[in-house]
Design an enzyme around this catalytic site. Structure first.
Site, PDB file in Angstrom:
ATOM      1  N   ASN A 170     -42.119  -8.491 -29.916  1.00  0.00           N
ATOM      2  CA  ASN A 170     -40.871  -8.723 -29.200  1.00  0.00           C
ATOM      3  C   ASN A 170     -39.717  -8.816 -30.199  1.00  0.00           C
ATOM      4  O   ASN A 170     -39.858  -9.403 -31.256  1.00  0.00           O
ATOM      5  CB  ASN A 170     -40.990 -10.016 -28.383  1.00  0.00           C
ATOM      6  CG  ASN A 170     -39.713 -10.406 -27.660  1.00  0.00           C
ATOM      7  OD1 ASN A 170     -39.285 -11.544 -27.716  1.00  0.00           O
ATOM      8  ND2 ASN A 170     -39.084  -9.468 -26.977  1.00  0.00           N
ATOM      9  N   GLY A 171     -38.593  -8.204 -29.819  1.00  0.00           N
ATOM     10  CA  GLY A 171     -37.393  -8.322 -30.628  1.00  0.00           C
ATOM     11  C   GLY A 171     -36.807  -6.994 -31.063  1.00  0.00           C
ATOM     12  O   GLY A 171     -37.513  -6.165 -31.642  1.00  0.00           O
ATOM     13  N   GLU A 172     -35.526  -6.764 -30.739  1.00  0.00           N
ATOM     14  CA  GLU A 172     -34.754  -5.610 -31.197  1.00  0.00           C
ATOM     15  C   GLU A 172     -35.294  -4.257 -30.722  1.00  0.00           C
ATOM     16  O   GLU A 172     -35.188  -3.262 -31.441  1.00  0.00           O
ATOM     17  CB  GLU A 172     -34.638  -5.598 -32.724  1.00  0.00           C
ATOM     18  CG  GLU A 172     -33.726  -6.663 -33.282  1.00  0.00           C
ATOM     19  CD  GLU A 172     -32.274  -6.561 -32.758  1.00  0.00           C
ATOM     20  OE1 GLU A 172     -31.651  -5.501 -32.915  1.00  0.00           O
ATOM     21  OE2 GLU A 172     -31.807  -7.562 -32.178  1.00  0.00           O
TER      22      GLU A 172
ATOM     23  N   GLU B 172     -33.135 -16.846 -20.204  1.00  0.00           N
ATOM     24  CA  GLU B 172     -32.557 -17.981 -19.508  1.00  0.00           C
ATOM     25  C   GLU B 172     -31.131 -17.691 -19.060  1.00  0.00           C
ATOM     26  O   GLU B 172     -30.296 -17.252 -19.852  1.00  0.00           O
ATOM     27  CB  GLU B 172     -32.584 -19.208 -20.436  1.00  0.00           C
ATOM     28  CG  GLU B 172     -31.908 -20.448 -19.897  1.00  0.00           C
ATOM     29  CD  GLU B 172     -32.639 -21.054 -18.702  1.00  0.00           C
ATOM     30  OE1 GLU B 172     -32.063 -21.939 -18.065  1.00  0.00           O
ATOM     31  OE2 GLU B 172     -33.776 -20.640 -18.429  1.00  0.00           O
TER      32      GLU B 172
ATOM     33  N   CYS C 279     -37.775 -20.696 -27.516  1.00  0.00           N
ATOM     34  CA  CYS C 279     -36.365 -20.848 -27.141  1.00  0.00           C
ATOM     35  C   CYS C 279     -35.557 -21.458 -28.282  1.00  0.00           C
ATOM     36  O   CYS C 279     -35.888 -22.541 -28.777  1.00  0.00           O
ATOM     37  CB  CYS C 279     -36.234 -21.705 -25.890  1.00  0.00           C
ATOM     38  SG  CYS C 279     -34.513 -21.938 -25.364  1.00  0.00           S
TER      39      CYS C 279
ATOM     40  N   LYS D 222     -45.603 -17.931 -26.041  1.00  0.00           N
ATOM     41  CA  LYS D 222     -44.626 -17.144 -26.787  1.00  0.00           C
ATOM     42  C   LYS D 222     -44.077 -18.015 -27.906  1.00  0.00           C
ATOM     43  O   LYS D 222     -43.759 -19.190 -27.699  1.00  0.00           O
ATOM     44  CB  LYS D 222     -43.482 -16.668 -25.888  1.00  0.00           C
ATOM     45  CG  LYS D 222     -42.480 -15.777 -26.626  1.00  0.00           C
ATOM     46  CD  LYS D 222     -41.401 -15.227 -25.696  1.00  0.00           C
ATOM     47  CE  LYS D 222     -40.478 -14.279 -26.457  1.00  0.00           C
ATOM     48  NZ  LYS D 222     -39.399 -13.734 -25.599  1.00  0.00           N
TER      49      LYS D 222
ATOM     50  N   ARG E  88     -33.361  -8.053 -24.048  1.00  0.00           N
ATOM     51  CA  ARG E  88     -31.967  -7.593 -23.966  1.00  0.00           C
ATOM     52  C   ARG E  88     -31.884  -6.074 -23.812  1.00  0.00           C
ATOM     53  O   ARG E  88     -30.990  -5.572 -23.133  1.00  0.00           O
ATOM     54  CB  ARG E  88     -31.199  -8.056 -25.205  1.00  0.00           C
ATOM     55  CG  ARG E  88     -30.985  -9.569 -25.257  1.00  0.00           C
ATOM     56  CD  ARG E  88     -30.239  -9.996 -26.511  1.00  0.00           C
ATOM     57  NE  ARG E  88     -30.964  -9.612 -27.708  1.00  0.00           N
ATOM     58  CZ  ARG E  88     -30.408  -9.414 -28.901  1.00  0.00           C
ATOM     59  NH1 ARG E  88     -29.095  -9.546 -29.044  1.00  0.00           N
ATOM     60  NH2 ARG E  88     -31.150  -9.083 -29.941  1.00  0.00           N
TER      61      ARG E  88
ATOM     62  N   GLN F 201     -43.426 -19.396 -16.824  1.00  0.00           N
ATOM     63  CA  GLN F 201     -43.340 -20.012 -18.149  1.00  0.00           C
ATOM     64  C   GLN F 201     -42.935 -21.483 -18.061  1.00  0.00           C
ATOM     65  O   GLN F 201     -41.993 -21.843 -17.352  1.00  0.00           O
ATOM     66  CB  GLN F 201     -42.329 -19.262 -19.020  1.00  0.00           C
ATOM     67  CG  GLN F 201     -42.327 -19.707 -20.475  1.00  0.00           C
ATOM     68  CD  GLN F 201     -41.356 -18.896 -21.326  1.00  0.00           C
ATOM     69  OE1 GLN F 201     -40.162 -19.149 -21.305  1.00  0.00           O
ATOM     70  NE2 GLN F 201     -41.889 -17.909 -22.056  1.00  0.00           N
TER      71      GLN F 201
END
Length: 327
Positions: free
Chosen positions: A200-202, A10, A99, A140, A225, A69
């Site tokens: 998902n993540g890191e 976002e 979120c 998600k 990210r 989404q």
């Protein structure tokens, strides 16, 4: 290897940055920023405004399919808006239960819904009824609000509601974006649902991707990210999977990134009001600083500047010229 998905972020990964990042290649699909559903039936232009790719066959200009989404908490309203979206032929429809933003969570949306698996089921089932089988219907989620007490119940509820794949950001809402990501929980979720589960993540590096797949048991990974901070990450992951020797040359990466930055700046200036354009560029450069000393120098050079023309002059001094690199 499995699929690589470009995550929604976002306020950062909008249609312009999706264009730039998917132009580098290697993503199987991208997911849009969430479209908030809060009581009204949105007109088609609202979907097109956030996802102009809908007018291009729901693909970025590089050809990457875009899943749209939706975020909301009312089953009937979510279904009504999903039906409106179906008419625009998206490459997929995804529901946001991940979120962690306070502004979203205060209204009971996003990750706060993970406190109520039965409501997740009601929302998913209502939307499932209006989404035809030929349009992929996914969701998600995070691991929970404050803890993992209801993680598996949430995953089961979404599966019962009719989704065909689930992306799991392996942290709770309270965890925010603090490391680590608990990839082992993705393996536990995979054991209780019969559908693809995307990790998902890191994931910041090729090595992170390998560890994520090993711990989670999932071959499919969504990158957020890490993709913004290193636009060439997906490319390197695919090269590694193909058995190629992967060597990171940041100086060469920066040379390749310069025309992409030029295109991004040109598109941003054309899309948003002049007073907002500098902030968008600084936001992306802020992420790129993690990997590129040149991005750090450029960020510091424009940090206090607010004018489009003066920023364009500084960019040109750093070898980034929109006139040479049109969108």
């Amino acid at each position: 290897m499995g699929k690589l998905l470009l995550a929604p972020m976002e306020g950062l990964v909008d249609d312009v940055l999706r264009d730039v990042l998917t132009r580098v290649g290697a993503y199987d699909l991208a997911v849009s920023e969430f479209i908030r559903v809060s009581g009204n039936l949105l007109p088609p232009r609202a979907f097109r405004r956030l996802c102009p790719e809908l007018d291009n066959g729901s693909r970025t200009r590089a050809g990457t399919p875009l899943v749209v989404q939706l975020l909301g908490s009312d089953p009937a309203c979510m279904a009504e808006n999903a039906a409106q979206l179906v008419a625009l032929a998206p490459a997929g429809i995804d529901l946001n239960f991940g979120c962690p933003a306070p502004t979203v969570n205060r209204h009971g949306g996003g990750a706060m819904l993970l406190a109520d698996p039965e409501q997740l089921l009601r929302i998913a089932a209502a939307v499932r009824r209006v989404v035809p089988a030929e349009i992929p219907f996914t969701a998600k989620m995070r691991l929970g609000v404050r803890d993992t007490a209801k993680t598996l119940d949430c995953a089961r509820a979404l599966a019962a509601g009719g989704i065909v794949a689930l992306v799991v950001h392996a942290r709770t809402r309270t965890d925010g974006y603090r490391p680590p990501a608990h990839w082992e929980w993705i393996a536990r979720i995979r054991a209780v649902v019969e559908m693809p589960v995307v990790a998902n993540g890191e994931v910041w590096t090729v090595a992170d991707h390998a560890r994520c797949c090993a711990v989670s048991g999932s071959d499919d990974v969504m990158i957020g990210r890490g993709a913004v901070a290193d636009p060439f990450l997906a490319q390197r992951i695919r090269a590694q999977a193909a058995g190629e020797v992967v060597a990171v040359d940041r100086a060469d990466d920066w040379r390749q990134l310069q025309p992409l930055l030029a295109s991004y700046w040109q598109q941003v200036c054309a899309k948003v009001a002049a007073r907002h354009a500098p902030g968008r560029l600084k936001l992306w450069l802020g992420s790129l600083r993690r990997n590129f000393v040149e991005a750090e120098a450029l960020f510091m050079a424009i940090r206090t500047l607010a004018g489009v023309e003066e920023i364009s002059r500084v960019l040109a001094l750093h070898g980034i010229s929109a006139h040479k690199h049109p969108a």
